[in-house]
Design a protein around this motif. Structure first.
Motif, short mmCIF file in Angstrom:
data_model
loop_
_atom_site.label_atom_id
_atom_site.label_comp_id
_atom_site.label_asym_id
_atom_site.label_seq_id
_atom_site.Cartn_x
_atom_site.Cartn_y
_atom_site.Cartn_z
N VAL A 83 33.39 40.23 42.34
CA VAL A 83 32.29 39.29 42.17
C VAL A 83 32.08 38.57 43.49
O VAL A 83 32.98 37.88 43.98
CB VAL A 83 32.57 38.28 41.04
N ALA A 84 30.93 38.78 44.10
CA ALA A 84 30.64 38.19 45.41
C ALA A 84 29.14 37.94 45.51
O ALA A 84 28.33 38.56 44.82
CB ALA A 84 31.09 39.11 46.53
N ASP B 294 33.22 31.23 46.64
CA ASP B 294 31.94 30.60 46.34
C ASP B 294 31.29 31.15 45.07
O ASP B 294 30.28 30.60 44.60
CB ASP B 294 30.97 30.75 47.52
N SER B 295 31.86 32.21 44.51
CA SER B 295 31.30 32.82 43.30
C SER B 295 32.15 32.56 42.06
O SER B 295 31.81 33.04 40.97
CB SER B 295 31.14 34.34 43.50
N ARG B 296 33.23 31.82 42.19
CA ARG B 296 34.18 31.63 41.08
C ARG B 296 33.54 30.95 39.88
O ARG B 296 33.75 31.36 38.73
CB ARG B 296 35.39 30.82 41.57
N ILE C 70 42.75 37.38 37.62
CA ILE C 70 41.69 36.99 38.56
C ILE C 70 42.32 36.53 39.87
O ILE C 70 43.23 35.71 39.88
CB ILE C 70 40.81 35.88 37.97
N GLU C 71 41.80 37.05 40.96
CA GLU C 71 42.26 36.65 42.30
C GLU C 71 41.07 36.12 43.08
O GLU C 71 40.10 36.83 43.32
CB GLU C 71 42.86 37.85 43.02
N ILE D 119 40.15 41.33 38.63
CA ILE D 119 38.90 40.78 39.17
C ILE D 119 39.22 40.11 40.49
O ILE D 119 40.12 39.27 40.58
CB ILE D 119 38.26 39.77 38.20
N ILE D 120 38.51 40.50 41.53
CA ILE D 120 38.60 39.84 42.83
C ILE D 120 37.28 39.11 43.05
O ILE D 120 36.21 39.73 43.03
CB ILE D 120 38.86 40.84 43.96
#
Length: 241
Positions: free
Chosen positions: A153-154, A108-110, A128-129, A103-104
């Protein structure tokens, strides 16, 4: 009113949005100045009259900024945290580690991702990165070239969504949260002095996520200044029709 100070977060996305709003103000012969803000500075800047107009606040996340003496205007675009991948995939709830290998997530979406993973046990085992917004495109190009299969995820809008790098993945349960509304906050004492037609035009102004992603791209990737990008938008040259 002949002068107005616009406050905005110090990112290419928000700078582009502020410059687009400025084009409307300037059409009413309002001279515009800008103030770059960190998130922690916004309340103080409004309270101390350092800025007249904040562009933009994301509702409902930023509802706390809409206090007494402030007028909320418009619906400029609709920020939304999204799942995506380098190739089309099924809905996020159907994915497993056989479909994606990591997962990248943009910084701001973490938080939204961490909440979503509570409902996605098959994906919670993936590494997760986290990565800064400005480095996301380069990181994904490297992943693509290396044959990796990241789940991304952005938050839309973003420059990456102006490219063909990503396919958005369906999230029917809205595990990352729903759409927000990017709105402007105008100090009430300034609003009382402003032209009513100008206020109406600001209230009706619509940019949309597609335009905002394009603004972010030409500023952050192509290196165009925000004012030039906003002029391209105004003249219809920013995105294809």
């Amino acid at each position: 009113m002949t002068q107005m100070t616009i406050g905005h977060l110090y990112t290419s996305l928000h700078a582009g949005c502020a410059s687009a709003v400025a084009r409307v103000l300037e059409a009413y012969e309002v001279e515009v100045e800008y103030v770059d803000l960190d998130p922690d500075d916004i309340e103080e800047a409004l309270e101390g009259a350092e800025v007249d107009l904040l562009v933009s606040a994301w509702f409902p996340r930023d509802e706390k900024l809409a206090g007494p003496g402030r007028r909320v205007l418009g619906d400029l675009y609709q920020p939304v945290v999204s799942f995506a991948a380098l190739s089309p995939l099924g809905a996020v709830g159907t994915l497993t580690s056989a479909d994606v290998d990591r997962i990248i997530v943009s910084d701001d979406s973490r938080q939204a991702l961490e909440e979503a993973l509570k409902q996605l046990p098959a994906l919670s085992v993936l590494p997760i990165e986290s990565i800064g917004e400005g480095a996301l495109i380069e990181r994904l190009e490297k992943a693509r070239d290396a044959g990796k299969k990241p789940l991304v995820v952005a938050t839309q809008p973003h420059a990456v969504f102006h490219t063909d790098l990503l396919s958005v993945i369906e999230d029917p349960a809205h595990l990352l949260g729903g759409e927000m509304s990017a709105r402007m906050i105008l100090r009430e004492d300034v609003a009382r002095q402003a032209d009513s037609d100008l206020l109406d035009e600001l209230s009706e102004m619509m940019l949309g996520n597609r335009v905002m992603s394009a603004l972010d791209y030409v500023i952050s990737v192509e290196g165009q200044d925000p004012e030039g990008a906003a002029e391209a938008w105004q003249r219809g040259r920013l995105i294809g029709r």
